[in-house]
Each structure stands twice: as structure tokens, then as C-alpha cells.
Scaffold this motif. Structure first.
Motif, PDB file in Angstrom:
ATOM      1  N   GLN A  47       0.849  -1.181   0.000  1.00  0.00           N
ATOM      2  CA  GLN A  47       0.000   0.000   0.000  1.00  0.00           C
ATOM      3  C   GLN A  47       0.887   1.234   0.000  1.00  0.00           C
ATOM      4  O   GLN A  47       1.922   1.282   0.660  1.00  0.00           O
ATOM      5  CB  GLN A  47      -0.898   0.047   1.244  1.00  0.00           C
ATOM      6  N   LEU A  48       0.486   2.241  -0.777  1.00  0.00           N
ATOM      7  CA  LEU A  48       1.126   3.559  -0.733  1.00  0.00           C
ATOM      8  C   LEU A  48       0.033   4.592  -0.947  1.00  0.00           C
ATOM      9  O   LEU A  48      -0.654   4.570  -1.970  1.00  0.00           O
ATOM     10  CB  LEU A  48       2.207   3.689  -1.802  1.00  0.00           C
ATOM     11  N   THR A  49      -0.147   5.487   0.018  1.00  0.00           N
ATOM     12  CA  THR A  49      -1.254   6.443  -0.017  1.00  0.00           C
ATOM     13  C   THR A  49      -0.759   7.832   0.362  1.00  0.00           C
ATOM     14  O   THR A  49       0.017   7.986   1.307  1.00  0.00           O
ATOM     15  CB  THR A  49      -2.359   6.023   0.968  1.00  0.00           C
ATOM     16  N   PHE A  50      -1.223   8.826  -0.382  1.00  0.00           N
ATOM     17  CA  PHE A  50      -0.922  10.225  -0.088  1.00  0.00           C
ATOM     18  C   PHE A  50      -2.233  10.955   0.213  1.00  0.00           C
ATOM     19  O   PHE A  50      -3.198  10.825  -0.540  1.00  0.00           O
ATOM     20  CB  PHE A  50      -0.227  10.894  -1.278  1.00  0.00           C
ATOM     21  N   PHE A  51      -2.244  11.708   1.307  1.00  0.00           N
ATOM     22  CA  PHE A  51      -3.416  12.471   1.714  1.00  0.00           C
ATOM     23  C   PHE A  51      -3.074  13.961   1.728  1.00  0.00           C
ATOM     24  O   PHE A  51      -1.984  14.347   2.153  1.00  0.00           O
ATOM     25  CB  PHE A  51      -3.865  12.089   3.131  1.00  0.00           C
ATOM     26  N   ARG A  52      -4.025  14.772   1.283  1.00  0.00           N
ATOM     27  CA  ARG A  52      -3.918  16.232   1.414  1.00  0.00           C
ATOM     28  C   ARG A  52      -5.101  16.714   2.230  1.00  0.00           C
ATOM     29  O   ARG A  52      -6.250  16.351   1.973  1.00  0.00           O
ATOM     30  CB  ARG A  52      -3.956  16.897   0.034  1.00  0.00           C
ATOM     31  N   THR A  53      -4.841  17.527   3.254  1.00  0.00           N
ATOM     32  CA  THR A  53      -5.929  18.109   4.034  1.00  0.00           C
ATOM     33  C   THR A  53      -5.703  19.605   4.177  1.00  0.00           C
ATOM     34  O   THR A  53      -4.591  20.057   4.491  1.00  0.00           O
ATOM     35  CB  THR A  53      -6.063  17.438   5.421  1.00  0.00           C
ATOM     36  N   GLN A  54      -6.732  20.382   3.915  1.00  0.00           N
ATOM     37  CA  GLN A  54      -6.628  21.839   3.964  1.00  0.00           C
ATOM     38  C   GLN A  54      -6.812  22.307   5.395  1.00  0.00           C
ATOM     39  O   GLN A  54      -7.791  21.959   6.063  1.00  0.00           O
ATOM     40  CB  GLN A  54      -7.691  22.466   3.066  1.00  0.00           C
ATOM     41  N   ILE A  55      -5.871  23.105   5.879  1.00  0.00           N
ATOM     42  CA  ILE A  55      -5.907  23.558   7.273  1.00  0.00           C
ATOM     43  C   ILE A  55      -6.232  25.037   7.394  1.00  0.00           C
ATOM     44  O   ILE A  55      -6.382  25.545   8.503  1.00  0.00           O
ATOM     45  CB  ILE A  55      -4.565  23.268   7.977  1.00  0.00           C
ATOM     46  N   ALA A  56      -6.323  25.737   6.264  1.00  0.00           N
ATOM     47  CA  ALA A  56      -6.616  27.176   6.274  1.00  0.00           C
ATOM     48  C   ALA A  56      -7.980  27.428   5.648  1.00  0.00           C
ATOM     49  O   ALA A  56      -8.405  26.710   4.745  1.00  0.00           O
ATOM     50  CB  ALA A  56      -5.541  27.944   5.516  1.00  0.00           C
ATOM     51  N   GLU A  57      -8.652  28.447   6.119  1.00  0.00           N
ATOM     52  CA  GLU A  57      -9.943  28.799   5.547  1.00  0.00           C
ATOM     53  C   GLU A  57      -9.783  29.247   4.096  1.00  0.00           C
ATOM     54  O   GLU A  57      -8.794  29.894   3.748  1.00  0.00           O
ATOM     55  CB  GLU A  57     -10.583  29.923   6.357  1.00  0.00           C
ATOM     56  N   PRO A  58     -10.743  28.923   3.229  1.00  0.00           N
ATOM     57  CA  PRO A  58     -10.667  29.387   1.842  1.00  0.00           C
ATOM     58  C   PRO A  58     -10.535  30.910   1.783  1.00  0.00           C
ATOM     59  O   PRO A  58     -11.206  31.639   2.519  1.00  0.00           O
ATOM     60  CB  PRO A  58     -12.002  28.927   1.250  1.00  0.00           C
ATOM     61  N   GLY A  59      -9.640  31.388   0.945  1.00  0.00           N
ATOM     62  CA  GLY A  59      -9.428  32.825   0.799  1.00  0.00           C
ATOM     63  C   GLY A  59      -8.486  33.426   1.812  1.00  0.00           C
ATOM     64  O   GLY A  59      -8.197  34.632   1.744  1.00  0.00           O
ATOM     65  N   SER A  60      -7.985  32.622   2.760  1.00  0.00           N
ATOM     66  CA  SER A  60      -7.132  33.175   3.815  1.00  0.00           C
ATOM     67  C   SER A  60      -5.818  33.713   3.265  1.00  0.00           C
ATOM     68  O   SER A  60      -5.186  34.586   3.876  1.00  0.00           O
ATOM     69  CB  SER A  60      -6.849  32.109   4.879  1.00  0.00           C
ATOM     70  N   GLU A  61      -5.397  33.200   2.093  1.00  0.00           N
ATOM     71  CA  GLU A  61      -4.140  33.680   1.529  1.00  0.00           C
ATOM     72  C   GLU A  61      -4.203  35.163   1.162  1.00  0.00           C
ATOM     73  O   GLU A  61      -3.170  35.814   1.001  1.00  0.00           O
ATOM     74  CB  GLU A  61      -3.746  32.844   0.305  1.00  0.00           C
TER      75      GLU A  61
END
Length: 218
Positions: free
Chosen positions: A43-57
């Protein structure tokens, strides 16, 4: 964003990241064997999770630090040695800033990585590399079937609410070939594998805590 209808996948674009959604993963599992008959599961798995509110940049400084990020990446890899009945696993976590992890994409190639763990997706094949504590994987997985979009054109409903859904497609049969290194010794292997790519923001209803997942290849 919420998933509320058909996902209208376009490739190779949709092999890449979808930063408007909170959660995303690229998930590989497979069964391979050596010429002498030894068998392994991987098994090889990559996860992405967003930690900032949309538009925070929009509130970031004009010249933000290279460490500043909207996403955290996680990866799991595992190897089942069926002959010795041993299970090996390793995991990583890194922010996407400073080149530690992320997704890069051009017209032909999509690369998802954390450090030197990666999948490189090119047209009809996937190159997997991971060097874990007790083993390593170096596999080329070639598609033997077209990509399958789950549900309604990729719109995969998980609950009663319209937005309790994900965009979801799979490479249901990959012909895997390469090497596995275990206890310092590389061995050639061949077999079959499966790949899932899924992204969503609110796939679960309030009364759900998750789900069990398994792959059966016949």
C-alpha cells in the motif's frame, strides 16, 4: 467547495490536486510476487488536508515565508510479507511549504510527493517510490483498463444529504512490475494493483464517523 453533482473529470488535469476541497487522497494497493513464488501485498497512499480557511491567503504578507501553507500532506506505506507473515508499515507528515510535500503538474506529468516518497502519473502508468524504515517500493504500474468514474460521472454519494459526497475515480487494474527491498535485499516482483483518487469537503453526514474500505480483485 462541496461536491453536489457530476464531477466532469478531464485528464490529465484531474490527476492533480483540487485545493478548493478540504480532503483529498491518492490511494494505491496491490498484490505482487517474485519469480520464485514469494507473495507480497503493498500500500502507498498520499493524503492532502486543507488547514486554512478558503481565501485566507488574501491576508498573507506580500512576501510570505516559504513555510506558510494552506495544506498538510500525510502518507502511509505498508508491506505484507505473506511467506513470513510479517506486516511492515511507515508513515510521514509534512506541510506543503518549503518544498517538503505537494503536488506538481505540467501538461503530461502529475507528481504527488512527501520527501522521497512519490507517485508520478503519466498518461497510462504510475511510478511508485517509497523508502520506509524496513522496506522500499519501486514499482511501475501500467493501466490495463480505462479509468472508472464512480457513481454519476464521478459523483459518489456517501449519505442522505446532496453534499455528503465526493468526486471519485479509480484505475481498477494496474499491471505492477518493479522491485521490493526487504532486509536490504531487492527482489523483482510482478502483479496487479488498484488506484483510487478521491476529493471532497463534507462527505460524511453528522451521524457518520467513517467507513471501512476493502479491495477485492478476482
Amino acid at each position: 467547495r462541496s461536491v453536489t453533482g457530476p464531477c466532469d473529470f478531464v485528464f490529465p488535469r484531474d490527476h492533480g490536486a483540487h485545493p478548493d476541497f478540504r480532503t483529498e487522497w491518492w490511494y494505491y494497493t496491490g498484490n505482487v510476487g517474485t519469480p520464485s513464488g514469494k507473495r507480497y501485498g503493498f500500500q502507498l497512499t498520499f493524503f492532502r488536508t486543507q488547514i486554512a480557511e478558503p481565501g485566507s491567503e488574501k491576508t498573507w504578507p506580500k512576501n510570505p515565508s516559504a513555510w506558510r501553507t494552506k495544506d498538510i500532506f500525510l502518507a502511509h506505506t505498508a508491506l505484507s510479507d505473506l511467506e513470513t507473515k510479517r506486516f511492515h508499515l511507515d508513515e510521514r507528515v509534512a506541510r506543503s511549504g518549503a518544498g517538503l510535500a505537494g503536488v506538481t503538474q505540467d501538461q503530461e506529468d502529475t507528481r504527488v510527493f512527501i520527501g522521497n516518497w512519490s507517485t508520478l502519473i503519466q498518461f497510462d502508468h504510475h511510478r511508485l517510490n517509497a523508502s520506509a524504515n524496513e522496506f522500499s517500493l519501486d514499482l511501475l504500474c501500467k493501466a490495463a483498463k480505462p479509468l472508472a468514474a464512480h457513481g454519476q460521472e464521478g459523483y459518489s454519494i456517501k449519505g442522505k444529504r446532496r453534499e455528503s459526497a465526493s468526486c471519485y475515480y479509480s484505475a481498477t487494474r494496474l499491471e505492477a512490475e518493479g522491485s521490493i527491498t526487504l532486509r536490504g535485499t531487492p527482489v523483482p516482483v510482478r502483479g496487479t494493483a488498484w488506484m483510487d483518487h478521491e476529493f471532497s469537503t463534507s462527505a460524511l453526514s453528522p451521524n457518520q464517523v467513517g467507513w471501512d474500505w476493502f479491495s477485492i480483485q478476482l
